[in-house]
Structures are given as C-alpha cells and as structure tokens.
Design a protein around this motif. Structure first.
Motif, PDB file in Angstrom:
ATOM      1  N   ASP A 223       0.907  -1.275   0.097  1.00  0.00           N
ATOM      2  CA  ASP A 223      -0.191  -0.074   0.026  1.00  0.00           C
ATOM      3  C   ASP A 223       0.919   1.219   0.134  1.00  0.00           C
ATOM      4  OD1 ASP A 223       0.941  -0.565   2.463  1.00  0.00           O
ATOM      5  OD2 ASP A 223      -0.772   0.056   3.633  1.00  0.00           O
ATOM      6  N   THR A 224       2.379   1.180  -0.124  1.00  0.00           N
ATOM      7  CA  THR A 224       3.186   2.090  -0.175  1.00  0.00           C
ATOM      8  C   THR A 224       3.493   2.881  -1.722  1.00  0.00           C
ATOM      9  OG1 THR A 224       5.112   0.972   0.183  1.00  0.00           O
ATOM     10  CG2 THR A 224       3.999   1.717   2.075  1.00  0.00           C
ATOM     11  N   GLU A 225       3.949   3.910  -2.010  1.00  0.00           N
ATOM     12  CA  GLU A 225       4.458   3.878  -3.075  1.00  0.00           C
ATOM     13  C   GLU A 225       5.784   4.801  -3.293  1.00  0.00           C
ATOM     14  OE1 GLU A 225       4.651   4.638  -6.931  1.00  0.00           O
ATOM     15  OE2 GLU A 225       2.823   3.756  -6.176  1.00  0.00           O
ATOM     16  N   PRO A 226       6.733   3.957  -3.692  1.00  0.00           N
ATOM     17  CA  PRO A 226       6.681   2.626  -4.368  1.00  0.00           C
ATOM     18  C   PRO A 226       6.412   1.725  -3.232  1.00  0.00           C
ATOM     19  CG  PRO A 226       8.902   3.139  -4.151  1.00  0.00           C
ATOM     20  CD  PRO A 226       8.356   4.435  -3.470  1.00  0.00           C
ATOM     21  N   PRO A 227       5.749   0.419  -3.691  1.00  0.00           N
ATOM     22  CA  PRO A 227       5.564  -0.600  -2.754  1.00  0.00           C
ATOM     23  C   PRO A 227       7.088  -1.111  -2.269  1.00  0.00           C
ATOM     24  CG  PRO A 227       4.709  -1.230  -4.692  1.00  0.00           C
ATOM     25  CD  PRO A 227       5.294   0.119  -4.818  1.00  0.00           C
ATOM     26  N   MET A 228       7.096  -1.486  -0.964  1.00  0.00           N
ATOM     27  CA  MET A 228       8.380  -1.671  -0.300  1.00  0.00           C
ATOM     28  C   MET A 228       8.409  -2.865   0.419  1.00  0.00           C
ATOM     29  SD  MET A 228       9.597   1.821   1.765  1.00  0.00           S
ATOM     30  CE  MET A 228       8.118   1.916   2.623  1.00  0.00           C
ATOM     31  N   GLY A 229       9.800  -3.442   0.501  1.00  0.00           N
ATOM     32  CA  GLY A 229       9.828  -4.773   1.148  1.00  0.00           C
ATOM     33  C   GLY A 229      10.612  -4.347   2.375  1.00  0.00           C
ATOM     34  N   GLU A 230      10.197  -4.946   3.502  1.00  0.00           N
ATOM     35  CA  GLU A 230      10.728  -4.580   4.911  1.00  0.00           C
ATOM     36  C   GLU A 230      11.615  -5.845   5.632  1.00  0.00           C
ATOM     37  OE1 GLU A 230       9.336  -3.201   9.160  1.00  0.00           O
ATOM     38  OE2 GLU A 230       7.694  -3.597   7.956  1.00  0.00           O
ATOM     39  N   ILE A 231      12.718  -5.667   6.208  1.00  0.00           N
ATOM     40  CA  ILE A 231      13.117  -6.504   6.993  1.00  0.00           C
ATOM     41  C   ILE A 231      12.425  -6.241   8.506  1.00  0.00           C
ATOM     42  CG2 ILE A 231      15.335  -7.451   8.058  1.00  0.00           C
ATOM     43  CD1 ILE A 231      15.590  -7.571   4.930  1.00  0.00           C
ATOM     44  N   TYR A 232      11.332  -7.158   8.585  1.00  0.00           N
ATOM     45  CA  TYR A 232      10.342  -7.087   9.501  1.00  0.00           C
ATOM     46  C   TYR A 232      11.169  -7.384  10.918  1.00  0.00           C
ATOM     47  CZ  TYR A 232       5.997  -7.628  11.951  1.00  0.00           C
ATOM     48  OH  TYR A 232       4.886  -7.501  12.806  1.00  0.00           O
ATOM     49  N   VAL A 233      11.753  -8.410  10.994  1.00  0.00           N
ATOM     50  CA  VAL A 233      12.510  -8.847  12.370  1.00  0.00           C
ATOM     51  C   VAL A 233      13.550  -9.644  11.666  1.00  0.00           C
ATOM     52  CG1 VAL A 233      12.298  -9.927  14.599  1.00  0.00           C
ATOM     53  CG2 VAL A 233      10.275  -9.205  13.373  1.00  0.00           C
ATOM     54  N   ILE A 234      14.933  -9.568  12.169  1.00  0.00           N
ATOM     55  CA  ILE A 234      15.998 -10.041  12.284  1.00  0.00           C
ATOM     56  C   ILE A 234      16.850 -10.389  13.416  1.00  0.00           C
ATOM     57  CG2 ILE A 234      17.207  -8.050  11.550  1.00  0.00           C
ATOM     58  CD1 ILE A 234      18.743  -9.773   9.463  1.00  0.00           C
ATOM     59  N   ALA A 235      17.440 -11.538  13.619  1.00  0.00           N
ATOM     60  CA  ALA A 235      18.116 -12.102  14.749  1.00  0.00           C
ATOM     61  C   ALA A 235      19.115 -13.103  14.354  1.00  0.00           C
ATOM     62  CB  ALA A 235      17.313 -12.234  15.811  1.00  0.00           C
ATOM     63  N   THR A 264      12.732  -1.066  -3.773  1.00  0.00           N
ATOM     64  CA  THR A 264      12.845  -0.517  -2.331  1.00  0.00           C
ATOM     65  C   THR A 264      12.817  -1.265  -1.287  1.00  0.00           C
ATOM     66  OG1 THR A 264      12.090   1.670  -3.197  1.00  0.00           O
ATOM     67  CG2 THR A 264      12.305   1.408  -0.944  1.00  0.00           C
ATOM     68  N   GLY A 265      13.841  -1.408  -0.418  1.00  0.00           N
ATOM     69  CA  GLY A 265      14.118  -2.460   0.770  1.00  0.00           C
ATOM     70  C   GLY A 265      14.158  -1.264   1.945  1.00  0.00           C
ATOM     71  N   MET A 266      13.302  -1.719   3.311  1.00  0.00           N
ATOM     72  CA  MET A 266      13.387  -1.078   4.312  1.00  0.00           C
ATOM     73  C   MET A 266      13.415  -1.707   5.581  1.00  0.00           C
ATOM     74  SD  MET A 266      10.900  -0.515   6.700  1.00  0.00           S
ATOM     75  CE  MET A 266       8.957  -0.309   5.925  1.00  0.00           C
ATOM     76  N   LEU A 267      13.980  -1.134   6.546  1.00  0.00           N
ATOM     77  CA  LEU A 267      14.005  -1.751   8.043  1.00  0.00           C
ATOM     78  C   LEU A 267      14.118  -0.577   9.163  1.00  0.00           C
ATOM     79  CD1 LEU A 267      17.306  -0.956   8.821  1.00  0.00           C
ATOM     80  CD2 LEU A 267      17.581  -2.959   7.338  1.00  0.00           C
TER      81      LEU A 267
END
Length: 302
Positions: A223-235, A264-267
């Motif tokens: 639902d974002t512009e542009p669509p984004m992929g998130e590193i939601y949780v990493i451990a 686009t990647g996001m964290l």
C-alpha cells in the motif's frame, strides 16, 4: 472541551468509528498511524493490557484516539488526532495521555513508551509538558533493490506448524531485554501468521548443527508508493554470534524481496544500536526518518 471514554474491549460500533479515524489520518499523513502490534490488538478488539481512550468533540465526533498494548517490559501507547482537529492537537494529546497515565497507575503502575511516528521539534515540548522524556529513537532506513551482493549462506522458508517453538526460542533469546520484540508467546506469533501479509517464503531461516542459528523475517508493504519490502525482524541466536550471520541474513532477506520485484528495501533500527547501524550503512542503507518513544515511569495508585 472533549468527552473522554475508556474501553477494555471495543464493540463493532467503536471499532468502525476508530477505523474511520485511522483511515482519515493515514490518508492525510501518508503513513500508517498505528504500529503493527497495536493494529493487531485493535483488530481483535482488545488484548493484553489493552486500553482504548476515545476523545469525542462537542458534536459527538471522535476527534482523538489513544491505545495501549502490553509489551515485554512496558506499556506501549500510540495516539491519533483527527486531521480536522490538528489545530487543537497539543491540548487533546495531553488530555488523552493524562487519562492513559491514570489508567496505568490504577492498574498497578508500569513504564509507558509513547511512540510518535514522524515527530517534529514541537513534539518534545508536548511530551515534556505531559510528563514524558525522550527514551528511544527508532530509525527507518531504506535502500534500492536489488542489492548487487550475493548471499553467503543457505536459508529455507519457515514452515507453519513446525518451526514456531524453535523460532520463539531464538527470538526471545536475541531480544531478551527488548521492550517490544522480547517475550513473545506462541499466541503472539500465531496472530501474525494469520495476517494477510504473512508469507512463509519470506520468513528465511538459517540452520547450523541442527539448530536455528539466525532468521530474517520479511514483509511486503503493497500500500506504499512505491511498494516496499521490509526486513521485519532479524536476529541471530546469541550462541552463534561472531559468524557474520547478521549481514548474511540481511542479504538473504533483501535477495528474497528483490526476487519479488520490489525496488525499495526498508528496515527499522534503534539509533542506539551503533553496531547494527554500521552494518546497514555498509549495505547501502540511509536514514529516511526517525520515530520517537517518549518514556514515563508510572507509580501505582492502588
């Protein structure tokens, strides 16, 4: 000026009213007004340490909303002011926070983390006036995809019904002292598995010696512009620190997101976590904005 009501559970009418306010705020501000764990509690109409504080104007319209949610070692609170009432935002915010603090005190007292998304300089003034101090800065970092750096470890998809217990072990060990991500239960995880965005293929696991050593859980924001992929949780399991798995699993997650066609990647990373920030900067991430957690320690009135 406002009539304030509190709820431990929301009925369908309350839920619809709050949802309409959140929709208006998101359309006006361009970002989701509540974080994921509060939205999940809202969808369930309640949850652990859930309190909804509703501020109604003189015409009976919902002008402001605050919600609390239980976390590992504290209470998280977020609030939303109707776009039409932003001229009165300071006063309504203070009133909503005061009611939240009274409820927490009556429930035995606890630390409150008031999360503010996209704060400005004036937010510090409002927070101080309400009895809060700046506690944490959570940075959202972004970079373009694909990353152009090959992965160095093998990963596999999360398997629903098989991997929950081992993942909870690693997550809770890695985030033992974290106020939101630590102390997860199977119910916490199951609720996310039931979300429309949940994709086991984007939940990458790396195993060593027959044990889960590290993971990278990704999420796609369509639902974002542009669509984004998130590193939601990493451990990384603390037993496997020092093997470069943080970098390797970040790359694995970004590779998965790029393969889905995302550009686009996001964290999110705590500004105080300089080690993680340095890693992400070396991987090409830059800071997009910061969210603030303002802290107040509430003593019991019971």
């Amino acid at each position: 000026m406002w009539h304030i009501e509190t709820r431990r559970k929301l009925d369908d009418r309350d839920f619809a009213t709050v949802s309409a306010l959140l929709h208006d705020a998101q359309k006006h501000d361009g970002f989701q007004p509540l974080s994921d764990h509060l939205l999940l509690d809202l969808e369930q109409r309640g949850g652990e340490n859930f309190v909804a504080v509703l501020g109604y104007g003189e015409t009976g319209v919902l002008d402001g909303y605050a919600q609390t949610s239980g976390a590992n070692m504290s209470i998280a609170v977020e609030l939303v002011i109707a776009p039409s009432e932003r001229a009165w935002a300071d006063e309504l915010t203070s009133q909503l926070l005061r009611v939240v603090m009274e409820v927490v005190a009556a429930d035995g007292g606890r630390r409150i983390n008031w999360w503010v998304h996209h704060p400005d300089d004036h937010t510090d003034v409002v927070a101080e006036g309400a009895g809060f101090r700046l506690g944490r800065r959570l940075l959202q970092m972004r970079r373009s995809l694909p990353i152009g750096e090959p992965g160095t470890v093998d990963t596999r998809s999360f398997v629903i019904g098989r991997d929950e217990a081992e993942w909870l072990r690693v997550n809770n060990a890695a985030f033992r002292d974290h106020p939101e991500q630590g102390g997860w239960t199977i119910e916490t995880l199951r609720r996310r598995e039931a979300e429309p965005w949940f994709d086991p293929a984007g939940f990458r696991l790396h195993e060593r010696d027959g044990k889960l050593a590290a993971f990278c859980w990704t999420k796609i924001h369509s639902d974002t512009e542009p669509p984004m992929g998130e590193i939601y949780v990493i451990a990384v399991d603390p037993a496997f620190h020092g093997h470069g798995l943080g970098k390797a699993l970040t790359i694995a997650g970004l590779e998965h997101l790029a393969a889905k066609g995302l550009t686009t990647g996001m964290l999110h990373v705590d500004a105080g976590n300089t080690t993680a920030m340095s890693l992400y900067e070396r991987l090409g991430f830059t800071v997009h904005h910061a969210d603030h957690a303002y802290v107040a320690d509430i003593t019991s009135t019971t």
